[in-house]
Write a protein that holds these residues in place. Structure first.
Motif, PDB file in Angstrom:
ATOM      1  N   ARG B  60      38.282  43.737  40.595  1.00 31.05           N
ATOM      2  CA  ARG B  60      39.848  43.728  40.486  1.00 31.05           C
ATOM      3  C   ARG B  60      40.672  43.032  41.614  1.00 31.05           C
ATOM      4  NH1 ARG B  60      41.051  43.532  35.588  1.00 31.05           N
ATOM      5  NH2 ARG B  60      42.911  42.945  36.518  1.00 31.05           N
ATOM      6  N   GLY B  61      40.135  42.954  42.781  1.00 30.00           N
ATOM      7  CA  GLY B  61      40.555  42.325  43.950  1.00 30.00           C
ATOM      8  C   GLY B  61      40.512  40.840  43.788  1.00 30.00           C
ATOM      9  N   GLU B  62      39.552  40.229  43.224  1.00 32.30           N
ATOM     10  CA  GLU B  62      39.331  38.903  42.721  1.00 32.30           C
ATOM     11  C   GLU B  62      40.462  38.308  41.524  1.00 32.30           C
ATOM     12  OE1 GLU B  62      37.192  35.605  43.325  1.00 32.30           O
ATOM     13  OE2 GLU B  62      39.140  35.236  42.611  1.00 32.30           O
ATOM     14  N   LEU B  63      40.622  39.565  40.670  1.00 31.30           N
ATOM     15  CA  LEU B  63      41.451  39.058  39.508  1.00 31.30           C
ATOM     16  C   LEU B  63      42.987  39.371  39.999  1.00 31.30           C
ATOM     17  CD1 LEU B  63      39.360  40.478  36.584  1.00 31.30           C
ATOM     18  CD2 LEU B  63      39.631  38.149  37.300  1.00 31.30           C
ATOM     19  N   ASN B 447      45.176  51.126  34.932  1.00 31.72           N
ATOM     20  CA  ASN B 447      44.256  49.913  34.898  1.00 31.72           C
ATOM     21  C   ASN B 447      43.828  49.279  33.564  1.00 31.72           C
ATOM     22  OD1 ASN B 447      41.758  48.527  35.825  1.00 31.72           O
ATOM     23  ND2 ASN B 447      40.753  50.360  36.567  1.00 31.72           N
ATOM     24  N   PHE B 448      43.346  50.174  32.671  1.00 36.64           N
ATOM     25  CA  PHE B 448      43.014  49.975  31.434  1.00 36.64           C
ATOM     26  C   PHE B 448      43.635  49.600  30.365  1.00 36.64           C
ATOM     27  CE2 PHE B 448      39.595  52.646  33.531  1.00 36.64           C
ATOM     28  CZ  PHE B 448      38.850  51.542  34.257  1.00 36.64           C
ATOM     29  N   LEU B 449      45.083  50.089  30.399  1.00 37.12           N
ATOM     30  CA  LEU B 449      46.017  50.102  29.041  1.00 37.12           C
ATOM     31  C   LEU B 449      46.252  48.366  29.337  1.00 37.12           C
ATOM     32  CD1 LEU B 449      47.313  51.641  27.030  1.00 37.12           C
ATOM     33  CD2 LEU B 449      49.234  51.740  28.244  1.00 37.12           C
ATOM     34  N   PRO B 450      46.620  47.707  30.250  1.00 38.36           N
ATOM     35  CA  PRO B 450      46.965  46.263  30.251  1.00 38.36           C
ATOM     36  C   PRO B 450      46.084  45.468  29.837  1.00 38.36           C
ATOM     37  CG  PRO B 450      47.499  47.112  32.433  1.00 38.36           C
ATOM     38  CD  PRO B 450      46.659  48.387  31.626  1.00 38.36           C
ATOM     39  N   MET B 451      44.890  45.953  29.764  1.00 40.31           N
ATOM     40  CA  MET B 451      43.661  45.168  29.281  1.00 40.31           C
ATOM     41  C   MET B 451      43.836  44.763  28.045  1.00 40.31           C
ATOM     42  SD  MET B 451      40.395  46.473  31.325  1.00 40.31           S
ATOM     43  CE  MET B 451      40.376  46.351  33.149  1.00 40.31           C
ATOM     44  N   HIS B 452      44.550  45.680  26.985  1.00 39.47           N
ATOM     45  CA  HIS B 452      44.571  45.486  25.478  1.00 39.47           C
ATOM     46  C   HIS B 452      45.525  44.260  25.228  1.00 39.47           C
ATOM     47  CE1 HIS B 452      42.874  49.537  25.949  1.00 39.47           C
ATOM     48  NE2 HIS B 452      42.450  49.274  24.707  1.00 39.47           N
ATOM     49  N   PRO B 453      46.797  44.204  26.019  1.00 40.25           N
ATOM     50  CA  PRO B 453      47.662  43.105  25.689  1.00 40.25           C
ATOM     51  C   PRO B 453      47.083  41.846  26.250  1.00 40.25           C
ATOM     52  CG  PRO B 453      48.692  44.526  27.328  1.00 40.25           C
ATOM     53  CD  PRO B 453      47.460  45.427  26.674  1.00 40.25           C
ATOM     54  N   THR B 471      49.260  36.657  34.602  1.00 39.21           N
ATOM     55  CA  THR B 471      48.994  37.253  35.768  1.00 39.21           C
ATOM     56  C   THR B 471      49.541  38.744  36.085  1.00 39.21           C
ATOM     57  OG1 THR B 471      49.436  35.175  36.885  1.00 39.21           O
ATOM     58  CG2 THR B 471      49.631  36.953  38.288  1.00 39.21           C
ATOM     59  N   PHE B 472      50.969  38.839  35.230  1.00 44.68           N
ATOM     60  CA  PHE B 472      51.612  40.226  35.419  1.00 44.68           C
ATOM     61  C   PHE B 472      50.649  41.249  35.242  1.00 44.68           C
ATOM     62  CE2 PHE B 472      53.930  43.606  33.256  1.00 44.68           C
ATOM     63  CZ  PHE B 472      54.617  44.207  34.175  1.00 44.68           C
ATOM     64  N   TRP B 473      50.034  41.156  33.892  1.00 44.87           N
ATOM     65  CA  TRP B 473      49.254  42.478  33.380  1.00 44.87           C
ATOM     66  C   TRP B 473      47.939  42.540  34.162  1.00 44.87           C
ATOM     67  CZ3 TRP B 473      51.423  45.867  31.148  1.00 44.87           C
ATOM     68  CH2 TRP B 473      52.300  45.704  30.109  1.00 44.87           C
ATOM     69  N   ASN B 474      47.484  41.382  34.964  1.00 40.57           N
ATOM     70  CA  ASN B 474      46.251  41.578  35.695  1.00 40.57           C
ATOM     71  C   ASN B 474      46.713  42.375  37.163  1.00 40.57           C
ATOM     72  OD1 ASN B 474      43.394  40.706  34.667  1.00 40.57           O
ATOM     73  ND2 ASN B 474      44.621  38.706  34.406  1.00 40.57           N
ATOM     74  N   VAL B 475      47.937  41.986  37.593  1.00 39.68           N
ATOM     75  CA  VAL B 475      48.205  42.537  38.697  1.00 39.68           C
ATOM     76  C   VAL B 475      48.422  44.078  38.695  1.00 39.68           C
ATOM     77  CG1 VAL B 475      50.322  42.875  40.380  1.00 39.68           C
ATOM     78  CG2 VAL B 475      49.412  40.403  39.780  1.00 39.68           C
ATOM     79  N   VAL B 476      49.073  44.512  37.599  1.00 40.68           N
ATOM     80  CA  VAL B 476      49.168  45.965  37.127  1.00 40.68           C
ATOM     81  C   VAL B 476      47.746  46.651  36.967  1.00 40.68           C
ATOM     82  CG1 VAL B 476      49.902  47.583  35.437  1.00 40.68           C
ATOM     83  CG2 VAL B 476      51.314  45.717  35.645  1.00 40.68           C
ATOM     84  N   ALA B 477      46.990  45.832  36.198  1.00 43.39           N
ATOM     85  CA  ALA B 477      45.400  46.423  35.956  1.00 43.39           C
ATOM     86  C   ALA B 477      44.771  46.654  37.512  1.00 43.39           C
ATOM     87  CB  ALA B 477      44.848  45.530  35.224  1.00 43.39           C
ATOM     88  N   ALA B 481      43.478  50.006  39.297  1.00 44.01           N
ATOM     89  CA  ALA B 481      42.093  50.070  39.812  1.00 44.01           C
ATOM     90  C   ALA B 481      42.109  50.597  41.127  1.00 44.01           C
ATOM     91  CB  ALA B 481      41.458  48.874  39.573  1.00 44.01           C
ATOM     92  N   PHE B 482      43.059  50.166  42.213  1.00 42.38           N
ATOM     93  CA  PHE B 482      43.081  50.817  43.183  1.00 42.38           C
ATOM     94  C   PHE B 482      43.490  52.082  43.494  1.00 42.38           C
ATOM     95  CE2 PHE B 482      44.206  45.936  44.357  1.00 42.38           C
ATOM     96  CZ  PHE B 482      42.614  45.657  44.262  1.00 42.38           C
TER      97      PHE B 482
END
Lengths: 204, 559
Positions: B60-63, B447-453, B471-477, B481-482
């Protein structure tokens, strides 16, 4: 004790499971062994499925220069192995009647027949003109016969241990889970071989 | 019991006369006591959970940014491969086996598992598997990089001249883990079928035992297929056979069939015991009997049966012919029927109950909510057109993380809190538990809800970099995760400090019904002074029937 429990309830409670289960270690082991064999058969089933898929879909099925498998020697091998299932059954019958010498002789005969099969297989492997890496056919052939051979070898090992145990007094006095499991394993190995023989040799 | 076993038992009984689960040394010994083995499994699995979690943090740090700038791509491949593998083979499976190991013999009124030494041997293979997995990072070519499913031909790309590679160690570890699981499955099935106490009929077993039985039957009949596939892959990788190498006449799709024939049912191996945990926890904290107990029990077996008929839904996009997709779409959808029955039974159990929202109940409720969500996306994925659209995207990743974190891991937390007083003889600190729950619940959804959109928009999984529009949803995810990573800290603090100095727990702190709550906390060496004689069905909340007829004998002097 709580007076609200009727003796009927208590009877029901005990009656349904009253066979002294904690001391039934032999029964547990035999049950577990059967469960294990069921599981083991799935590995063979997976390999069989693989074989059937390859056989029906591969274009260059046989390696170059190979026309097919010789059937005569494996057929004799099959007869010997399948008969040995009856021989070990007779051995078990002798043990049932506590006739140890009969048990030993027939168990030794089973070991001899199993060994004959293994040696026969080794000779066949030696004479074949394709190897483990000769396409999917070569791979499947050696995988199936090799994995089965490993089971035959294990069976012979178990039988030898059972034979050795019969010379120590007291081993077969109460129940004989060991020989029951060994015999079961041997029948299993035989049934697997019959399927293998049909797949590899008869269906060419 | 052999003489040596009797002698061993005597030694153990003498040196642990007051049954001290507080003596930490016994957890580092080769014990054959199912309770010690159970806790050994749980703790070992949790350590690997932390390792897998750290890998997730790296991913998740990478993403968090679109570019691949934190780690190089090869290392990233290793990270997601090992994260998946460790979480499945070294966290979910062993932790649930550990819990089952601890609970099943007590719940059915047995003194131990059927084969205690086999049990111990199966456990000690788990650290070996872990060491092999981690060791793969230190071989020259690096760890396995082909994803947890290790599809050929990707998994066959062996650097020339190297026999011991990360991929080789990976296959070896998976194979050993398989052997350990089969040993465990034989042991569980034998124990449950043959070792029940007098009066403990099948329909008097707690629903948890039913789910363990069903799950272990799946292990027995599914796992050998994976083993067969792994053996063939190993030969391809090492000695040059060509089972799965299409350039030499092999068929990589066959591997997918063998792999999924086990690995789909494997999902039920881990989710079924979680269903069992739900069935244990909801009645206690709602003060009501489990609604439709027999149907809930039987539906576990039905799920186990149907699970063997659905594996091709993982392969809709693998060139599977249309008629086959149709059949497997329908069979997959059928799984939702017995599963739905269970969900309705739990809701009916909670409905109108007198709820106590202690930490175990919170975790169970949270897990149930997330399971319902995962079930809905699961049905979506079973439909061929939807699956083809989102195949290999983050939608799939989101779905299975709701199952594997939202449901399985949260359900495990529920179980650990619920049985912690029984296992350790100490109470955990409730306030820490509540903090843990809320951090984990919010973290999981962030963490996991943004993965759906993300998936619906087309972001592929297993990539180290992505288009900036994601980017937006990845930052949220990543932030989620953290947060989720941090939520583990209050749990660790709580568990360690409670075990050392928490308040002493009574034998039945939740006023629950079940054989395990009749014995002292922690239970004595062979669980029962006298074997219980069971005279009524489980879950008698609100009824006056006693569970066993010889209550005094069972609790003996321990109360």
């Amino acid at each position: 004790m709580d007076s609200s429990i009727s003796s009927e309830q208590l009877q029901e409670g005990i009656g349904e499971h009253g066979h002294g289960h904690e001391h039934d270690a032999e029964g547990n082991s035999l049950f577990a062994f059967i469960v294990f064999l069921l599981s083991e058969s799935i590995i063979f089933l997976s390999f069989f499925t693989g074989y059937i898929v390859y056989k029906t879909t591969t274009i260059d099925w046989l390696p170059a220069g190979v026309t097919g498998l010789e059937i005569k020697e494996p057929a004799i091998n099959t007869v010997v192995l399948v008969s040995s299932s009856f021989v070990i059954y007779i051995a078990e019958q002798f043990l049932e009647r506590r006739q140890l010498w009969g048990f030993r002789i027939f168990l030794l005969a089973t070991i001899a027949m199993g060994s004959y099969f293994l040696v026969g297989q080794a000779i066949e492997w030696h004479g074949l003109e394709f190897g483990f890496t000769s396409g999917v056919f070569g791979g499947m052939f050696y995988l199936l016969t090799g994995f089965h051979g490993l089971h035959v070898f294990t069976g012979i090992l178990l039988q030898t241990i059972m034979l050795g145990r019969s010379f120590y007094p007291g081993n077969y006095d109460n129940g004989h889970f060991g020989i029951m499991a060994t015999s079961l394993f041997w029948h299993f190995v035989d049934v697997i071989w019959i399927i293998l023989f049909v797949l590899l040799y008869l269906w060419q | 019991m052999t003489d040596s076993q009797v002698k061993n038992t005597n030694i153990i009984t003498e040196s642990y006369q007051d049954l001290s689960a507080r003596d930490w040394r016994r957890y580092f010994s080769f014990s054959t006591d199912h309770k010690v083995i159970g806790i050994q499994y749980l703790v070992t699995a949790f350590i690997f959970f932390l390792v897998g979690g750290i890998f997730a943090m790296v991913i998740r740090g990478e993403l968090i940014t679109p570019e691949a700038d934190l780690i190089d791509r090869t290392f990233y491949n290793g990270m997601f491969t090992m994260h998946g593998t460790i979480m499945l083979f070294l966290w979910t499976f062993p932790s649930l086996v550990g819990l089952s190991n601890y609970l099943v013999p007590i719940m059915i009124g047995a003194k131990d598992m059927a084969f205690p030494r086999l049990n111990a041997a199966a456990f000690w293979m788990v650290p070996v598997v872990g060491v092999l997995m981690i060791a793969s990072f230190f071989v020259p070519s690096g760890s396995a990089q082909a994803g947890w499913w290790s599809y050929p031909p990707v998994s066959l790309q062996n650097p020339t001249g190297q026999l011991i590679t990360g991929q080789f160690l990976w296959i070896l570890a998976v194979a050993i883990s398989g052997v350990s699981s089969i040993m465990g499955a034989v042991n569980f099935v034998t124990t449950i079928v043959k070792m029940r106490a007098p009066g403990m009929t099948f329909f008097r077993m707690p629903a948890f035992v039913w789910t363990v039985l069903s799950a272990q039957i799946i292990q027995l009949f599914g796992l050998p297929a994976l083993t067969a596939g792994a053996v063939m892959l190993l030969f391809d990788l090492t000695v040059g056979t060509s089972f799965f190498d299409p350039s030499k006449g092999g068929n990589p799709i066959l591997f997918q069939h063998l792999f999924w024939f086990y690995s789909h049912p494997a999902v039920y191996v881990i989710i079924l015991p979680i269903f069992g945990i739900f069935s244990e926890i909801f009645p206690v904290y709602s003060r009501k009997p489990l609604f439709g107990y027999k149907v809930v029990a039987i539906s576990s077996l039905i799920i186990a049966g149907v699970s063997g008929l659905v594996w091709v839904h993982h392969m809709y996009a693998s060139g599977t012919p249309g008629w086959m997709r149709m059949i497997f779409m329908l069979s997959t959808m059928c799984v939702s029927v017995p599963t739905g029955i269970k969900v309705f039974a739990w809701v009916a159990t909670i409905w109108g109950g007198k709820l106590r929202l202690n930490t175990p109940m919170l975790f169970a409720l949270g897990a149930l909510i997330m399971f319902i969500f995962a079930g809905v996306t699961g049905i979506m994925l079973s439909a061929v057109p939807v699956d083809i659209h989102v195949n290999n995207t983050y939608f799939v990743v989101g779905h299975f993380h709701y199952v594997l974190y939202g449901t399985v891991t949260m359900g495990m937390y529920a179980a650990i809190y619920h049985w912690f007083p029984k296992m350790t003889g100490r109470m955990y600190y409730e306030s820490w538990g509540q903090v843990h729950f809320w951090l984990a619940f919010i973290g999981t959804n962030l963490n996991f809800l943004p993965m759906h959109p993300l998936g619906l928009q087309g972001m592929l999984r297993r990539v180290a970099s992505y288009d900036p529009e994601y980017t937006f949803w990845n930052v949220v995810a990543s932030l989620g995760a953290f947060l989720l990573g941090m939520s583990t800290l209050p749990f660790i603090v709580n568990m360690v400090s409670s075990w050392i100095q928490g308040p002493i727990a009574p034998s039945n702190p939740w006023r629950a019904i079940g054989l395990e709550w009749l014995v002292s906390s922690p239970p004595p060496i062979e669980n029962f002074e006298d074997l219980p004689v069971v005279i009524s069905e489980p879950y008698g909340y609100g009824k006056s029937d006693p569970l066993v007829s010889n209550l005094e004998g069972i609790i003996g002097h321990s109360e």
